[in-house]
Design an enzyme around this catalytic site. Structure first.
Site, PDB file in Angstrom:
ATOM      1  N   GLU A   1       0.006  -4.994  22.778  1.00 44.89           N
ATOM      2  CA  GLU A   1       0.484  -3.670  23.127  1.00 44.89           C
ATOM      3  C   GLU A   1      -0.288  -3.049  24.290  1.00 44.89           C
ATOM      4  OE1 GLU A   1       1.557  -2.001  19.262  1.00 44.89           O
ATOM      5  OE2 GLU A   1       1.023  -0.081  20.146  1.00 44.89           O
TER       6      GLU A   1
ATOM      7  N   HIS B   1       5.957   2.117  19.371  1.00 44.75           N
ATOM      8  CA  HIS B   1       4.929   2.510  18.380  1.00 44.75           C
ATOM      9  C   HIS B   1       5.049   4.000  18.004  1.00 44.75           C
ATOM     10  CE1 HIS B   1       0.723   1.265  16.735  1.00 44.75           C
ATOM     11  NE2 HIS B   1       1.311   2.144  15.931  1.00 44.75           N
ATOM     12  N   ILE B   2       6.191   4.325  17.413  1.00 47.55           N
ATOM     13  CA  ILE B   2       6.445   5.730  17.046  1.00 47.55           C
ATOM     14  C   ILE B   2       6.560   5.907  15.531  1.00 47.55           C
ATOM     15  CG2 ILE B   2       7.499   6.452  19.232  1.00 47.55           C
ATOM     16  CD1 ILE B   2      10.275   6.005  17.788  1.00 47.55           C
ATOM     17  N   GLY B   3       5.985   4.957  14.774  1.00 44.49           N
ATOM     18  CA  GLY B   3       6.093   5.009  13.305  1.00 44.49           C
ATOM     19  C   GLY B   3       5.746   6.361  12.717  1.00 44.49           C
TER      20      GLY B   3
ATOM     21  N   GLY C   1       0.860  -1.192   0.000  1.00 42.71           N
ATOM     22  CA  GLY C   1       0.000   0.000   0.000  1.00 42.71           C
ATOM     23  C   GLY C   1       0.889   1.232   0.000  1.00 42.71           C
ATOM     24  N   ARG C   2       0.344   2.328   0.505  1.00 41.97           N
ATOM     25  CA  ARG C   2       1.089   3.596   0.472  1.00 41.97           C
ATOM     26  C   ARG C   2       2.450   3.478   1.157  1.00 41.97           C
ATOM     27  NH1 ARG C   2      -3.848   4.927   2.214  1.00 41.97           N
ATOM     28  NH2 ARG C   2      -5.194   6.145   0.851  1.00 41.97           N
ATOM     29  N   ILE C   3       2.439   2.871   2.366  1.00 38.27           N
ATOM     30  CA  ILE C   3       3.694   2.831   3.130  1.00 38.27           C
ATOM     31  C   ILE C   3       4.678   1.854   2.492  1.00 38.27           C
ATOM     32  CG2 ILE C   3       4.722   2.376   5.405  1.00 38.27           C
ATOM     33  CD1 ILE C   3       2.000   3.323   6.622  1.00 38.27           C
TER      34      ILE C   3
ATOM     35  N   SER D   1       3.697  -2.425  11.221  1.00 36.61           N
ATOM     36  CA  SER D   1       2.277  -2.405  10.841  1.00 36.61           C
ATOM     37  C   SER D   1       1.407  -2.550  12.082  1.00 36.61           C
ATOM     38  CB  SER D   1       1.996  -3.487   9.804  1.00 36.61           C
ATOM     39  OG  SER D   1       2.270  -4.788  10.313  1.00 36.61           O
ATOM     40  N   ARG D   2       1.048  -3.780  12.427  1.00 37.97           N
ATOM     41  CA  ARG D   2       0.309  -4.032  13.660  1.00 37.97           C
ATOM     42  C   ARG D   2       0.925  -5.267  14.308  1.00 37.97           C
ATOM     43  NH1 ARG D   2      -1.044   0.444  13.570  1.00 37.97           N
ATOM     44  NH2 ARG D   2      -3.128   1.343  13.539  1.00 37.97           N
TER      45      ARG D   2
HETATM   46  C1  DGY Z   1      -1.584   4.273  12.351  1.00 40.95           C
HETATM   47  O1  DGY Z   1      -2.009   5.369  11.998  1.00 40.95           O
HETATM   48  O2  DGY Z   1      -2.255   3.251  12.167  1.00 40.95           O
HETATM   49  C2  DGY Z   1      -0.233   4.218  12.968  1.00 40.95           C
HETATM   50  O3  DGY Z   1       0.030   3.002  13.548  1.00 40.95           O
HETATM   51  C3  DGY Z   1      -0.054   5.348  13.959  1.00 40.95           C
HETATM   52  O4  DGY Z   1       1.265   5.453  14.324  1.00 40.95           O
END
Ligand code: DGY
Length: 318
Positions: A267, A285-287, A155-157, A237-238
């Site tokens: 988490e 979780h600082i993506g 996807g985008r990321i 991601s998750r």
């Molecule tokens: C999201 O937007 O889903 C990201 O995990 C936030 O950092």
């Protein structure tokens, strides 16, 4: 009369200034979790809810607010919301796509490099006064340039990660249910490959899928065993996409070389064995955590909320 909304945490000041122009805002707690029971109490009588990804917006929450029209999630992921129930009840749900793509791709690369070149470990070593001079075999890591990058979820990321990989002249393979057009594959310098092939070929495997029933524990013992012993796994991601227990075992036994995690299965709890390992880099979780991006995320959620409560179609309906 302005519609009443609950914003589950204090957001950045500019966001509240905007919200206050259109809505009567009750703000939840800041700096601590909002217990579910408190969320159930506070959401009553509200027409809108601005939630964070840590808020469990389940059926019970939506039932507690019979007048609820919209849940505006301040995240691109929305696995914290019972979408099926919301849809059944005609409650709008929105997310914040697009605004965090580049920031999350940057963090992905920070993690890849940190694991491959053992940056946190080397930094600790230096601070602890253990650096006693250059040595040929000190802190040897994995090469990135011209290696194989496997992207799961294009996807985008995933795409933004692929673009950055070009600087390292990597051989990029991707797997996604939706195959890119030949033009896009050329633009991202990425070739489609089956999931199992990517597992066995990738030197770096990075996960960018959404969390669904299908992707839950997508990476477990079997998949880790299919990877190279020199491979690095990165997950921004998750958390539940990776079986954390199996990952800890794989890292302990040298089944894979290293891992970088920004997200966790339960988490904020983290599998305790991971905390004792030197070959995993753990982030909280600082993506998407740059000031600009977090402001954009919160503003996007606020705009969605206001639109949904002022008769407009929110821009980011999911
Ligand atoms: C999201 O937007 O889903 C990201 O995990 C936030 O950092």
């Amino acid at each position: 009369m302005k519609p009443k909304v609950l914003v589950t945490r204090q957001l950045l000041p500019e966001v509240h200034v905007f919200l206050d122009r259109f809505l009567e805002v009750e703000t939840g707690v800041t700096g601590r979790d909002l217990p579910h029971a408190e969320l159930l109490q506070k959401v009553k009588e509200k027409a809108g809810l601005l939630s964070l990804l840590v808020d469990d917006v389940d059926q019970e929450v939506m039932e507690a607010a019979p007048g609820l029209k919209i849940v505006a999630n301040c995240a691109v992921g929305y696995n914290n919301i019972d979408i099926t129930y919301a849809r059944r009840k005609g409650i709008l749900v929105t997310n914040t796509p697009g605004v965090l793509t580049e920031t999350t791709a940057d963090l992905t690369w920070a993690l890849i490099l940190a694991v491959a070149r053992r940056i946190p470990e080397a930094e600790r070593f230096t601070r602890e006064g253990k650096f006693s001079g250059w040595e040929l075999d000190l802190m040897l890591g994995q090469e990135i340039t011209e290696k194989c990058l496997g992207i799961i979820g294009m996807g985008r990321i995933g795409k933004a990660v692929a673009l950055r990989a070009q600087a390292f002249r990597m051989n990029t393979l991707y797997f996604d249910h939706h195959r890119l057009s030949p033009e896009e594959e050329k633009h991202y310098a990425a070739a489609y490959a089956p999931f199992l092939q990517i597992l066995s070929q990738a030197d770096i495997l990075t996960l960018h899928t959404t969390l669904t029933e299908e992707t839950q524990r997508l990476i477990g013992r079997k998949e880790l065993e299919a990877m190279k012993t020199s491979a690095v796994l990165v997950n921004v991601s998750r958390g539940p996409v990776v079986d954390e227990n199996a990952l800890a075992e794989a890292l302990e036994k040298g089944i894979i070389w290293g891992a970088g995690l920004d997200v966790y299965e339960r988490e904020p709890a983290i599998e305790s064995r991971l905390l004792d390992l030197g070959n995993v880099v753990l982030l909280p979780h600082i993506g998407s955590a740059s000031y600009d991006t977090r402001l954009k995320m919160a503003m996007t959620a606020a705009h969605n909320l206001v639109a949904g409560l002022t008769g407009k179609t929110p821009p980011n309906l999911v």
